[in-house]
Design a protein around this motif. Structure first.
Motif, PDB file in Angstrom:
ATOM      1  N   LYS A 279      -6.344  22.960  25.066  1.00 24.65           N
ATOM      2  CA  LYS A 279      -6.322  23.785  26.267  1.00 24.65           C
ATOM      3  C   LYS A 279      -4.964  24.462  26.434  1.00 24.65           C
ATOM      4  O   LYS A 279      -3.939  23.790  26.571  1.00 24.65           O
ATOM      5  CB  LYS A 279      -6.630  22.931  27.509  1.00 24.65           C
TER       6      LYS A 279
ATOM      7  N   LEU B 295      -2.818  25.908  24.571  1.00 24.86           N
ATOM      8  CA  LEU B 295      -1.792  25.331  23.715  1.00 24.86           C
ATOM      9  C   LEU B 295      -0.824  26.393  23.202  1.00 24.86           C
ATOM     10  O   LEU B 295      -1.221  27.360  22.552  1.00 24.86           O
ATOM     11  CB  LEU B 295      -2.443  24.615  22.529  1.00 24.86           C
TER      12      LEU B 295
ATOM     13  N   HIS C 289      -1.147  19.345  15.800  1.00 26.17           N
ATOM     14  CA  HIS C 289      -1.237  18.908  17.199  1.00 26.17           C
ATOM     15  C   HIS C 289      -2.442  18.000  17.438  1.00 26.17           C
ATOM     16  O   HIS C 289      -2.458  17.246  18.416  1.00 26.17           O
ATOM     17  CB  HIS C 289      -1.358  20.116  18.136  1.00 26.17           C
TER      18      HIS C 289
ATOM     19  N   ARG D 276       4.065  17.926  19.223  1.00 26.32           N
ATOM     20  CA  ARG D 276       3.800  17.883  20.665  1.00 26.32           C
ATOM     21  C   ARG D 276       3.818  19.313  21.202  1.00 26.32           C
ATOM     22  O   ARG D 276       4.707  20.097  20.845  1.00 26.32           O
ATOM     23  CB  ARG D 276       4.866  17.034  21.368  1.00 26.32           C
TER      24      ARG D 276
ATOM     25  N   ARG E  80       3.654  23.854  25.516  1.00 35.33           N
ATOM     26  CA  ARG E  80       2.838  23.923  26.734  1.00 35.33           C
ATOM     27  C   ARG E  80       1.387  23.679  26.338  1.00 35.33           C
ATOM     28  O   ARG E  80       0.985  23.983  25.221  1.00 35.33           O
ATOM     29  CB  ARG E  80       2.959  25.295  27.414  1.00 35.33           C
TER      30      ARG E  80
ATOM     31  N   THR F 256      -2.423  21.239  26.473  1.00 32.70           N
ATOM     32  CA  THR F 256      -2.950  19.879  26.370  1.00 32.70           C
ATOM     33  C   THR F 256      -3.878  19.755  25.171  1.00 32.70           C
ATOM     34  O   THR F 256      -4.627  20.681  24.856  1.00 32.70           O
ATOM     35  CB  THR F 256      -3.741  19.506  27.645  1.00 32.70           C
TER      36      THR F 256
ATOM     37  N   LEU G 251      -6.872  17.086  23.943  1.00 32.49           N
ATOM     38  CA  LEU G 251      -7.709  15.981  24.399  1.00 32.49           C
ATOM     39  C   LEU G 251      -8.543  15.436  23.245  1.00 32.49           C
ATOM     40  O   LEU G 251      -9.111  16.201  22.463  1.00 32.49           O
ATOM     41  CB  LEU G 251      -8.656  16.432  25.515  1.00 32.49           C
TER      42      LEU G 251
ATOM     43  N   ARG H 231      -9.560  12.662  26.833  1.00 36.82           N
ATOM     44  CA  ARG H 231      -8.296  12.137  27.351  1.00 36.82           C
ATOM     45  C   ARG H 231      -7.122  12.725  26.586  1.00 36.82           C
ATOM     46  O   ARG H 231      -7.198  12.925  25.368  1.00 36.82           O
ATOM     47  CB  ARG H 231      -8.263  10.615  27.242  1.00 36.82           C
ATOM     48  N   ASP H 232      -6.045  12.963  27.294  1.00 40.67           N
ATOM     49  CA  ASP H 232      -4.829  13.513  26.708  1.00 40.67           C
ATOM     50  C   ASP H 232      -4.299  12.568  25.631  1.00 40.67           C
ATOM     51  O   ASP H 232      -4.092  11.381  25.889  1.00 40.67           O
ATOM     52  CB  ASP H 232      -3.780  13.703  27.808  1.00 40.67           C
TER      53      ASP H 232
ATOM     54  N   GLU I 160      -0.928  10.703  26.525  1.00 33.44           N
ATOM     55  CA  GLU I 160      -0.782  10.020  27.814  1.00 33.44           C
ATOM     56  C   GLU I 160       0.048   8.740  27.698  1.00 33.44           C
ATOM     57  O   GLU I 160       0.632   8.284  28.676  1.00 33.44           O
ATOM     58  CB  GLU I 160      -2.155   9.729  28.431  1.00 33.44           C
TER      59      GLU I 160
END
Length: 291
Positions: free
Chosen positions: A11, A13, A57, A63, A66, A68, A70, A74-75, A78
């Motif tokens: 999302k 990215l 990624h 990392r 900017r 996310t 998943l 889930r991220d 996290e």
């Protein structure tokens, strides 16, 4: 997690190398991508389009600057525990993986990943044997040095090392690079068999439109760090001019069919496999154009 949840989601990215320095480079620019369970996706793009940066990624090797990533909704970042778990579920095979072999024996090399998972010896041995069988290597190869094998066999050992972790997602970065035509076809058939028999979600990174067309359910075309086109092969190949401007050639079969169409032969120019083309030409001869 619900089976309806996509296995992977990217999302918004963005990734910037060397941010804040004179060497700053934006490799990914607001990329959004969803991969469903059991899907076979080909990620295509010219050199420098961002393919390799994107896949690094997907199991947390890079990392996001900017955005996310998943896994199962889930991220992946996290927590450290979450990231460790994701790396066992999302297997990543780099280009020329045989250069990363290090064990004194094939068995030792393939067992490395399961060993890091904390599995007992019985389970590790089971996975090693199963993985070598899956990639089509005889059982007696386990005791040999991987450096005594042929290039194609070394590539199979590297794939077996990833498969031994039994990942839900297998990401392969140019898995046939540098192989002769026979080994190239054997590796692609191996990947196809894994997808068909095990239902493994596959992301194949390639610059070959022919391989992508033959293998994948969906093509994702990258250009200058962004997702440029996405869709089924027959949808993507309707954008011939845009693909050529991106430095990508249509599959050879599609080029032939488009040339036939330009010469007034009523065949579907979007055919992209030999089987489709043969069917279309036979149908044309019968007076019923079909692809």
């Amino acid at each position: 997690m619900s089976e309806n949840t996509p296995i992977l989601q990217v999302k918004n990215l963005t990734h910037i190398y060397s941010a804040g320095t004179p060497f700053e480079h934006k490799a990914l620019d607001n990329v959004n991508l969803t991969v469903e369970r059991g899907e076979f996706v080909a990620l295509i793009g010219h050199t420098g389009s961002g393919k390799s940066t994107l896949i690094q990624h997907l199991n947390g090797l890079l990392r996001p600057t900017r955005g996310t990533v998943l896994f199962d909704g889930r991220d992946i970042f996290e927590s450290k525990a979450r990231l460790r778990t994701v790396r066992f579920h999302v297997g990543l095979l780099f280009q020329y993986p045989e250069y990363q072999l290090f064990g004194e024996t094939v068995e030792e090399d393939v067992a490395f990943g399961p060993g890091n998972m904390g599995l007992d010896n019985y389970e590790i041995n089971r996975r090693v044997e199963n993985s070598l069988r899956l990639v089509g290597l005889p059982s007696d190869v386990a005791s040999r040095s991987p450096f005594d094998l042929s290039g194609g066999q070394k590539r199979r050992v590297a794939i077996a090392g990833v498969l031994a972790m039994e990942p839900d997602v297998l990401i392969l970065d140019e898995p046939t690079a540098g192989l002769d035509p026979r080994a190239h076809d054997e590796i692609l058939e191996l990947i196809r068999r894994l997808h068909r028999k095990r239902g493994t979600t596959i992301i194949l990174v390639t610059h070959s439109m022919d391989d992508a067309a033959r293998m994948a359910d969906r093509l994702c075309v990258m250009k200058k760090g962004a997702l440029f086109l996405t869709g089924k092969p027959e949808e993507i190949f309707q954008h011939a001019d845009a693909l050529e401007q991106s430095g990508l050639a249509l599959p050879q079969v599609t080029q032939v069919m488009q040339e036939l169409a330009r010469r007034g032969i009523a065949v579907n120019p979007a055919c992209y496999t030999v089987e489709q083309a043969a069917q279309a030409i036979l149908a044309y001869r019968k007076g019923d154009p079909l692809c």
